[in-house]
Scaffold this active site. Structure first.
Site, PDB file in Angstrom:
ATOM      1  N   GLU A  39     -13.508  29.760  25.430  1.00 40.53           N
ATOM      2  CA  GLU A  39     -14.884  29.953  26.430  1.00 40.53           C
ATOM      3  C   GLU A  39     -15.975  30.141  25.308  1.00 40.53           C
ATOM      4  O   GLU A  39     -15.824  30.461  24.232  1.00 40.53           O
ATOM      5  CB  GLU A  39     -14.448  31.206  27.220  1.00 40.53           C
ATOM      6  CG  GLU A  39     -14.275  32.592  26.188  1.00 40.53           C
ATOM      7  CD  GLU A  39     -14.109  33.840  27.144  1.00 40.53           C
ATOM      8  OE1 GLU A  39     -13.112  33.801  27.870  1.00 40.53           O
ATOM      9  OE2 GLU A  39     -14.907  35.053  26.887  1.00 40.53           O
ATOM     10  N   HIS A  76     -16.005  35.951  32.184  1.00 40.52           N
ATOM     11  CA  HIS A  76     -15.958  37.016  31.643  1.00 40.52           C
ATOM     12  C   HIS A  76     -16.601  38.336  31.987  1.00 40.52           C
ATOM     13  O   HIS A  76     -17.263  38.777  31.093  1.00 40.52           O
ATOM     14  CB  HIS A  76     -15.915  36.726  30.104  1.00 40.52           C
ATOM     15  CG  HIS A  76     -15.057  37.600  28.925  1.00 40.52           C
ATOM     16  ND1 HIS A  76     -14.579  37.125  27.759  1.00 40.52           N
ATOM     17  CD2 HIS A  76     -14.636  38.861  29.112  1.00 40.52           C
ATOM     18  CE1 HIS A  76     -13.705  38.053  27.372  1.00 40.52           C
ATOM     19  NE2 HIS A  76     -13.806  39.135  27.985  1.00 40.52           N
ATOM     20  N   GLY A 125      -0.663  48.950  29.394  1.00 36.97           N
ATOM     21  CA  GLY A 125      -1.510  49.862  28.678  1.00 36.97           C
ATOM     22  C   GLY A 125      -2.657  50.033  29.593  1.00 36.97           C
ATOM     23  O   GLY A 125      -2.362  50.344  30.807  1.00 36.97           O
ATOM     24  N   ARG A 126      -3.752  50.796  29.307  1.00 33.59           N
ATOM     25  CA  ARG A 126      -4.639  51.524  29.922  1.00 33.59           C
ATOM     26  C   ARG A 126      -5.103  50.612  31.234  1.00 33.59           C
ATOM     27  O   ARG A 126      -5.353  51.051  32.391  1.00 33.59           O
ATOM     28  CB  ARG A 126      -5.758  51.807  29.236  1.00 33.59           C
ATOM     29  CG  ARG A 126      -5.629  52.846  28.207  1.00 33.59           C
ATOM     30  CD  ARG A 126      -6.560  53.105  27.164  1.00 33.59           C
ATOM     31  NE  ARG A 126      -6.725  53.882  26.112  1.00 33.59           N
ATOM     32  CZ  ARG A 126      -6.148  53.317  24.878  1.00 33.59           C
ATOM     33  NH1 ARG A 126      -5.684  51.864  24.725  1.00 33.59           N
ATOM     34  NH2 ARG A 126      -5.703  54.058  23.962  1.00 33.59           N
ATOM     35  N   ILE A 127      -5.396  49.418  31.022  1.00 34.97           N
ATOM     36  CA  ILE A 127      -5.816  48.254  31.997  1.00 34.97           C
ATOM     37  C   ILE A 127      -4.723  48.010  33.035  1.00 34.97           C
ATOM     38  O   ILE A 127      -5.182  48.028  34.285  1.00 34.97           O
ATOM     39  CB  ILE A 127      -6.849  47.318  31.356  1.00 34.97           C
ATOM     40  CG1 ILE A 127      -7.849  47.698  30.536  1.00 34.97           C
ATOM     41  CG2 ILE A 127      -7.063  46.385  32.728  1.00 34.97           C
ATOM     42  CD1 ILE A 127      -8.474  46.297  29.693  1.00 34.97           C
ATOM     43  N   THR A 131      -7.263  38.522  33.221  1.00 34.88           N
ATOM     44  CA  THR A 131      -8.402  39.280  32.703  1.00 34.88           C
ATOM     45  C   THR A 131      -8.214  39.655  31.449  1.00 34.88           C
ATOM     46  O   THR A 131      -8.994  40.444  30.669  1.00 34.88           O
ATOM     47  CB  THR A 131      -8.882  40.630  33.660  1.00 34.88           C
ATOM     48  OG1 THR A 131      -7.671  41.250  33.628  1.00 34.88           O
ATOM     49  CG2 THR A 131      -9.336  40.217  34.965  1.00 34.88           C
ATOM     50  N   ARG A 169      -7.025  37.576  27.926  1.00 35.88           N
ATOM     51  CA  ARG A 169      -7.598  36.645  26.981  1.00 35.88           C
ATOM     52  C   ARG A 169      -7.261  35.322  27.490  1.00 35.88           C
ATOM     53  O   ARG A 169      -5.956  35.092  27.775  1.00 35.88           O
ATOM     54  CB  ARG A 169      -7.009  37.016  25.552  1.00 35.88           C
ATOM     55  CG  ARG A 169      -7.903  37.992  24.980  1.00 35.88           C
ATOM     56  CD  ARG A 169      -9.291  37.793  24.848  1.00 35.88           C
ATOM     57  NE  ARG A 169     -10.054  38.813  24.048  1.00 35.88           N
ATOM     58  CZ  ARG A 169     -10.709  39.635  24.709  1.00 35.88           C
ATOM     59  NH1 ARG A 169     -10.874  39.710  26.112  1.00 35.88           N
ATOM     60  NH2 ARG A 169     -11.301  40.896  24.045  1.00 35.88           N
TER      61      ARG A 169
HETATM   62  C1  DGY Z   1     -12.802  43.519  26.044  1.00 39.23           C
HETATM   63  O1  DGY Z   1     -13.285  44.502  25.640  1.00 39.23           O
HETATM   64  O2  DGY Z   1     -12.014  42.955  25.263  1.00 39.23           O
HETATM   65  C2  DGY Z   1     -13.560  42.573  26.806  1.00 39.23           C
HETATM   66  O3  DGY Z   1     -12.974  41.506  27.078  1.00 39.23           O
HETATM   67  C3  DGY Z   1     -15.014  42.131  26.512  1.00 39.23           C
HETATM   68  O4  DGY Z   1     -14.931  41.932  25.370  1.00 39.23           O
END
Ligand code: DGY
Length: 324
Positions: A272, A290, A158-160, A241, A243
């Site tokens: 967490e 996080h 996806g975008r990230i 990064t 979940r």
């Molecule tokens: C998200 O935007 O999902 C980040 O993990 C912060 O909540």
């Protein structure tokens, strides 16, 4: 006409809180303590919209406690919504929105930070210097792995995931392999010199590092467990990064301690902020609290994005980031 009554569950950047206060009747959380299920239930009974974050678990049991809730909109401050039971929210008559796009750059930056930190042993080095234990330069001191030119596996394009690919390929000359639920258009893959593989099994043995950018939730819980880790190359790295639940943390530490996995960088954790104690006793593990989206620019943009969703909803138009 009276202004919609909204509640934000945590402290937000000052500028966005002020902008919200100018448009809505806002209940702030000045203590910035996470709200418990009873308080969240009460908020949904008494407000037109609730603006939660990842620290507000809105599972089916929270919605089950509602009785004709006043709340019609959950405008999440964040892109991930696995902390919200979307079916239960829909059944309760609530629209859910999120804040995509605005955090992609900064989350990818943190993923790259983690990869560099763990592969180049920067966390260990920093701790050594601060402890006064550094005895000086020597050819065999804290020798890590070269990041430039690695083969990087990206799970979830996806975008990230794409921003991570951009940094890795164009900045560090990495070969990019992608595993994604749906087919990624060839022109998008070409932008990053990337190749999409059929599944995780085809990806894992080919990569020097794996970066996770898929959704969390039950569908991906422990996607990276003992079996997946065994399939990776000796010395490979895992970066999470996405979940916390995507990685089986106990299996991860066992693999590192057995000398198979080279190390890992984690920005998110199962349960967490309560950490699995095994994580704290593992040197080639980089742990961040996080921080993916934690820049002034991005946290303000997330707030404005959430606010745009609330404004659209109460203007009677479809919020730009309704989650389907
Ligand atoms: C998200 O935007 O999902 C980040 O993990 C912060 O909540």
């Amino acid at each position: 006409m009276s202004r919609p009554k909204i509640l934000i569950t945590r402290k937000w950047p000052e500028a966005v809180e002020q902008a919200l206060a100018a448009r809505f009747d806002v209940t702030f959380n000045d203590s910035d303590q996470p709200m418990d299920a009873a308080a969240l239930c009460d908020a949904m009974q008494t407000h037109d919209a609730v603006l939660p974050t990842v620290t507000d678990p809105l599972g089916a049991e929270v919605f089950a406690g509602l009785d004709a809730p006043r709340c019609k909109l959950l405008a999440n401050y964040g892109v991930g919504v696995s902390h919200i039971d979307l079916a239960a929210a829909q059944a309760a008559g609530m629209t859910v929105t999120n804040t995509p796009d605005v955090l992609s750059d900064c989350t990818a930056d943190i993923a790259m930070t983690l990869l560099l930190t763990v592969a180049r042993r920067a966390g260990e080095g920093e701790r050594e210097v601060r402890a006064g234990a550094w005895t000086g330069w020597r050819p065999t001191h804290l020798v890590g792995r070269k990041v430039s030119g690695m083969t990087l596996g990206i799970v979830g394009f996806g975008r990230i995931g794409r921003e991570m690919a951009r940094r890795a390929h164009h900045g560090f000359g990495m070969k990019i392999l992608v595993q994604n639920r749906s087919a990624v258009p060839q022109d998008v893959l070409d932008e990053f010199g990337a190749e999409q593989v059929a599944d995780l099994a085809a990806l894992l043995p080919r990569v020097d590092a794996l970066s996770l950018h898929c959704p969390g939730g039950a569908e991906n819980r422990h996607l990276i467990g003992a079996t997946a880790l065994e399939a990776m190359q000796p010395g490979a790295f895992v970066i999470n990064t996405a979940r916390g639940e995507v990685v089986d943390e106990t299996a991860l530490v066992a693999s590192i301690k057995a000398g198979h996995l080279g190390g890992a960088g984690l920005d998110v954790f199962e349960g967490e902020p309560n950490l699995n104690p095994v994580l704290l006793d593992c040197p080639n593990l980089v742990l961040l609290p996080h921080l993916g989206s934690a820049t002034t620019e991005t946290r303000e943009a997330m707030g404005h994005c959430a606010m745009d969703n609330v404004l659209a909803y109460f203007d009677g138009t479809t919020p730009p980031n309704a989650v389907r």
